[in-house]
Motif scaffolding. Structure first.
Motif, short mmCIF file in Angstrom:
data_model
loop_
_atom_site.label_atom_id
_atom_site.label_comp_id
_atom_site.label_asym_id
_atom_site.label_seq_id
_atom_site.Cartn_x
_atom_site.Cartn_y
_atom_site.Cartn_z
N LYS A 79 0.88 -1.24 0.01
CA LYS A 79 0.01 0.21 -0.07
C LYS A 79 0.93 1.25 0.00
CE LYS A 79 -2.35 -1.41 3.64
NZ LYS A 79 -2.34 -2.96 3.43
N SER A 80 2.12 1.22 0.18
CA SER A 80 2.97 2.06 0.28
C SER A 80 4.50 1.76 -0.36
CB SER A 80 3.21 2.93 1.84
OG SER A 80 3.71 1.72 2.49
N ILE A 81 4.97 2.93 -0.99
CA ILE A 81 6.28 2.65 -1.47
C ILE A 81 7.32 2.43 -0.43
CG2 ILE A 81 7.18 4.96 -1.80
CD1 ILE A 81 7.88 4.28 -4.52
N LEU A 82 8.38 1.58 -0.80
CA LEU A 82 9.67 1.32 0.20
C LEU A 82 10.76 1.79 -0.35
CD1 LEU A 82 10.63 -0.02 2.79
CD2 LEU A 82 10.81 -2.08 1.67
N VAL A 83 10.86 1.59 -1.73
CA VAL A 83 12.37 1.98 -2.63
C VAL A 83 11.68 2.29 -3.86
CG1 VAL A 83 12.88 -0.28 -2.98
CG2 VAL A 83 14.57 1.53 -2.84
N GLY A 84 12.43 3.10 -4.52
CA GLY A 84 12.19 3.23 -5.82
C GLY A 84 11.26 4.72 -6.32
N LYS A 85 11.40 5.03 -7.54
CA LYS A 85 10.66 6.20 -8.13
C LYS A 85 9.75 5.80 -9.26
CE LYS A 85 14.27 9.30 -6.26
NZ LYS A 85 15.13 10.49 -6.47
N HIS A 86 8.93 6.65 -9.51
CA HIS A 86 8.22 6.48 -10.86
C HIS A 86 7.66 7.76 -11.40
CE1 HIS A 86 4.33 7.12 -8.57
NE2 HIS A 86 5.13 6.62 -7.74
N THR A 87 7.31 7.80 -12.63
CA THR A 87 6.74 8.72 -13.27
C THR A 87 5.19 8.87 -12.72
OG1 THR A 87 6.02 7.36 -15.21
CG2 THR A 87 8.22 8.61 -15.49
N GLU A 88 4.73 10.16 -13.23
CA GLU A 88 3.26 10.44 -12.84
C GLU A 88 2.31 9.35 -13.43
OE1 GLU A 88 0.06 13.94 -12.69
OE2 GLU A 88 1.81 14.42 -13.44
N LEU A 89 1.53 8.93 -12.26
CA LEU A 89 0.62 7.88 -12.76
C LEU A 89 -0.78 8.46 -13.10
CD1 LEU A 89 -0.27 4.68 -12.79
CD2 LEU A 89 -0.94 5.11 -10.13
N PRO A 90 -1.42 8.08 -14.14
CA PRO A 90 -2.82 8.77 -14.58
C PRO A 90 -3.84 8.44 -13.45
CG PRO A 90 -1.70 7.70 -16.42
CD PRO A 90 -0.79 7.32 -15.38
N PRO A 91 -4.74 9.01 -13.45
CA PRO A 91 -5.90 9.05 -12.30
C PRO A 91 -6.95 7.90 -12.46
CG PRO A 91 -6.33 10.70 -13.55
CD PRO A 91 -5.17 10.46 -13.95
N GLU A 92 -6.60 7.19 -13.65
CA GLU A 92 -7.84 6.27 -14.10
C GLU A 92 -7.46 4.96 -13.77
OE1 GLU A 92 -8.02 9.89 -16.59
OE2 GLU A 92 -6.42 8.12 -16.56
N LYS A 93 -8.66 4.12 -13.17
CA LYS A 93 -8.41 2.46 -12.88
C LYS A 93 -7.84 2.08 -14.17
CE LYS A 93 -10.69 -1.52 -11.27
NZ LYS A 93 -12.02 -1.99 -10.94
N GLY A 94 -6.98 0.92 -13.79
CA GLY A 94 -6.00 0.34 -14.65
C GLY A 94 -4.98 0.92 -15.47
N GLN A 95 -4.52 2.18 -14.96
CA GLN A 95 -3.31 2.66 -15.32
C GLN A 95 -2.21 2.11 -14.67
OE1 GLN A 95 -2.95 4.81 -18.26
NE2 GLN A 95 -5.29 4.08 -18.61
N TRP A 96 -1.08 2.05 -15.10
CA TRP A 96 0.17 1.56 -14.32
C TRP A 96 1.27 2.35 -15.17
CZ3 TRP A 96 4.20 -1.23 -16.52
CH2 TRP A 96 3.94 -1.71 -17.64
N VAL A 97 2.68 2.31 -14.21
CA VAL A 97 3.71 3.00 -14.52
C VAL A 97 4.88 2.09 -13.85
CG1 VAL A 97 2.96 5.17 -15.19
CG2 VAL A 97 4.05 4.76 -12.63
N GLU A 98 6.18 1.90 -14.41
CA GLU A 98 7.16 1.00 -14.07
C GLU A 98 7.65 1.58 -12.76
OE1 GLU A 98 10.00 1.06 -17.20
OE2 GLU A 98 8.89 -0.57 -18.14
N LEU A 99 7.97 1.20 -11.67
CA LEU A 99 8.53 1.41 -10.60
C LEU A 99 10.12 0.95 -10.65
CD1 LEU A 99 8.59 2.66 -7.69
CD2 LEU A 99 8.38 0.20 -6.74
N LYS A 100 11.23 2.18 -10.52
CA LYS A 100 12.44 1.82 -10.92
C LYS A 100 13.42 2.24 -9.71
CE LYS A 100 12.39 2.57 -15.90
NZ LYS A 100 12.93 3.32 -17.01
#
Length: 231
Positions: free
Chosen positions: A143-164
């Protein structure tokens, strides 16, 4: 009873140094590609604490897949055996989870953990640890990030971005409900990130959390002498 191969925990680390050594040793056993068969049952595991965190209450909920109906569950309580230290969640929660898994009558084909997989500073979160110990495909959904960064995530359900992290793709940040805080999905064991992400989406209904995690979380907080939940 469960057909899972539950290891004996006759020796369990009690210090940070011992725990770090185990993470470093076992992380090389994590398999990050698809080695899973047909998925008929998917389980969620979660842990709650009582009596000022001195008692651990672990729960597992087994759901039929893909219709996500609760078909089996188990709860166990035991003394808390490791302090709360970020990055070492598995050493606090796995003893109880293993006891709960041992009570099952239906063996899950895939387990979704409430915590990190390889999206972890040492690439060995609770989903990896559990998966390696019992040799079952696992996914970390935090439910929360522990390590890594990501680009902005679109607000709609089903969207995703990579965590690096340090140039390495360690997970996916997924939107499970429109305009709701995201979840952090990562490989636990014997599954690829793309497949893990796909199964997480298939386990979502109208809530932020996958049904597996949502039901396991409820079980981890019930009064254990409630006959409805006794196994």
């Amino acid at each position: 009873m469960s057909k899972l191969k539950i290891p004996s925990l006759s020796t369990w680390p009690t210090t940070l140094e011992e725990a770090t050594l185990i993470q470093t040793k076992l992380r090389n056993q994590v398999i990050t590609e698809d080695r899973l068969g047909d998925i008929h049952y998917v389980a969620g595991v979660d842990v709650g604490f009582k009596d000022n965190y001195t008692i651990t209450q672990a729960a597992v909920a087994v759901l039929s897949f893909p219709d996500l109906q609760l078909v089996d569950s188990a709860i166990t309580t035991l003394p808390t055996c490791f302090p709360y230290i970020p990055g070492f969640l598995s050493f606090r929660e796995i003893p109880g989870i293993l006891q709960a898994l041992e009570k099952l009558t239906i063996t899950p084909d895939l387990i979704i953990c409430d915590g990190q997989g390889i999206a972890h500073p040492r690439r060995f979160g609770i989903a990896c640890h559990l998966g390696v110990l019992i040799d079952v495909p696992t996914i970390g959904v935090a439910k929360s990030i522990l390590v890594g960064k990501h680009t902005e995530l679109p607000p709609e359900k089903g969207q995703w971005v990579e965590l690096k992290d340090r140039g390495e793709i360690i997970g996916a940040v997924v939107r499970s409900r429109t305009n709701v805080k995201p979840l952090y999905v990562s490989v636990g064991h014997r599954i690829s990130l793309a497949t893990a992400r796909d199964y997480v989406f298939k386990c979502l209904t109208k809530y932020r959390l996958p049904e597996t995690t949502r039901l396991a979380d409820k079980l981890s907080r019930v009064i254990v002498n409630n006959p409805l939940f006794e196994q």
